[in-house]
Design an enzyme around this catalytic site. Sequence first.
Site, mmCIF file in Angstrom:
data_model
loop_
_atom_site.group_PDB
_atom_site.id
_atom_site.type_symbol
_atom_site.label_atom_id
_atom_site.label_comp_id
_atom_site.label_asym_id
_atom_site.label_seq_id
_atom_site.Cartn_x
_atom_site.Cartn_y
_atom_site.Cartn_z
ATOM 1 N N GLY A 31 0.831 -1.193 0.000
ATOM 2 C CA GLY A 31 0.000 0.000 0.000
ATOM 3 C C GLY A 31 0.864 1.241 0.000
ATOM 4 C CD GLN A 80 3.383 5.730 2.648
ATOM 5 O OE1 GLN A 80 2.383 5.209 2.156
ATOM 6 N NE2 GLN A 80 4.347 5.028 3.216
ATOM 7 C CB CYS A 106 4.743 2.136 7.339
ATOM 8 S SG CYS A 106 4.396 3.629 6.408
ATOM 9 C CG LEU A 107 6.621 0.701 1.459
ATOM 10 C CD1 LEU A 107 6.134 1.011 0.048
ATOM 11 C CD2 LEU A 107 7.709 -0.375 1.428
ATOM 12 C CG HIS A 125 -1.080 1.410 7.118
ATOM 13 N ND1 HIS A 125 -0.201 0.961 8.081
ATOM 14 C CD2 HIS A 125 -0.352 2.187 6.285
ATOM 15 C CE1 HIS A 125 1.000 1.467 7.839
ATOM 16 N NE2 HIS A 125 0.942 2.221 6.747
ATOM 17 C CD GLU A 126 -1.232 2.629 2.591
ATOM 18 O OE1 GLU A 126 -0.723 3.758 2.540
ATOM 19 O OE2 GLU A 126 -0.580 1.609 2.895
ATOM 20 C CG HIS A 161 0.186 6.985 5.291
ATOM 21 N ND1 HIS A 161 1.334 7.407 5.920
ATOM 22 C CD2 HIS A 161 0.335 5.653 5.106
ATOM 23 C CE1 HIS A 161 2.139 6.369 6.113
ATOM 24 N NE2 HIS A 161 1.548 5.279 5.636
#
Length: 185
Positions: free
Chosen positions: A46, A51, A99-100, A141-142, A145
């Site tokens: 995701g 990000q 998370c990236l 989660h996204e 953000h």
Amino acid sequence: MILPIYLYGSQVLRTAAELSPLDDREGLKKFIDDMVETMHHADGCGLAAPQVGVSRRILVVDGNDLVDRYPELKGFHREMINPQFTFESEESSSYEEGCLSIPNVDASISRPARIRVRYVNTDFEEVEEDFEGFAARMIQHEMDHLDGVLFVDRATPIRKKMIAGKLVNIAKGNVHPRYRVKSDK
Ligand code: NI
């Protein structure tokens, strides 16, 4: 085009994103394609626009790399513009998240088990859909953000203490994942 991913500590990750304008459809589709390419290149499941340094309410999720653990995710791929919750269940569930933007950190996070989301898809249609299981998890989660919230904010106090040192190091840039990263500090 693969875009650099902003790391924990970057201001853009702590900023509530703005609604995306829908007028430049080609530009928006190109940007979302870049987000998908960036997510796959980094082996992520995701990615949210902040990000990659773009403070707009856009997210992509893809569960196809997770089918070994979650077989129901086969074929699960969504691209969402301006998503909003129209339902969140009282019942919650816990999953390990990563998370990236926060490499090598994970934590078990409790969130609503089922959600309904209204969003604009990349055919520019308004859609309302129900999600549960890990798919619901990925989307929540996204969506965090897009509000400047990170999964580590939702970790238990004990887990927060355990990962505090790692977070400091990431914010200092002392982390070297194999995908391109940057910071806006
Ligand atoms: Ni994330």
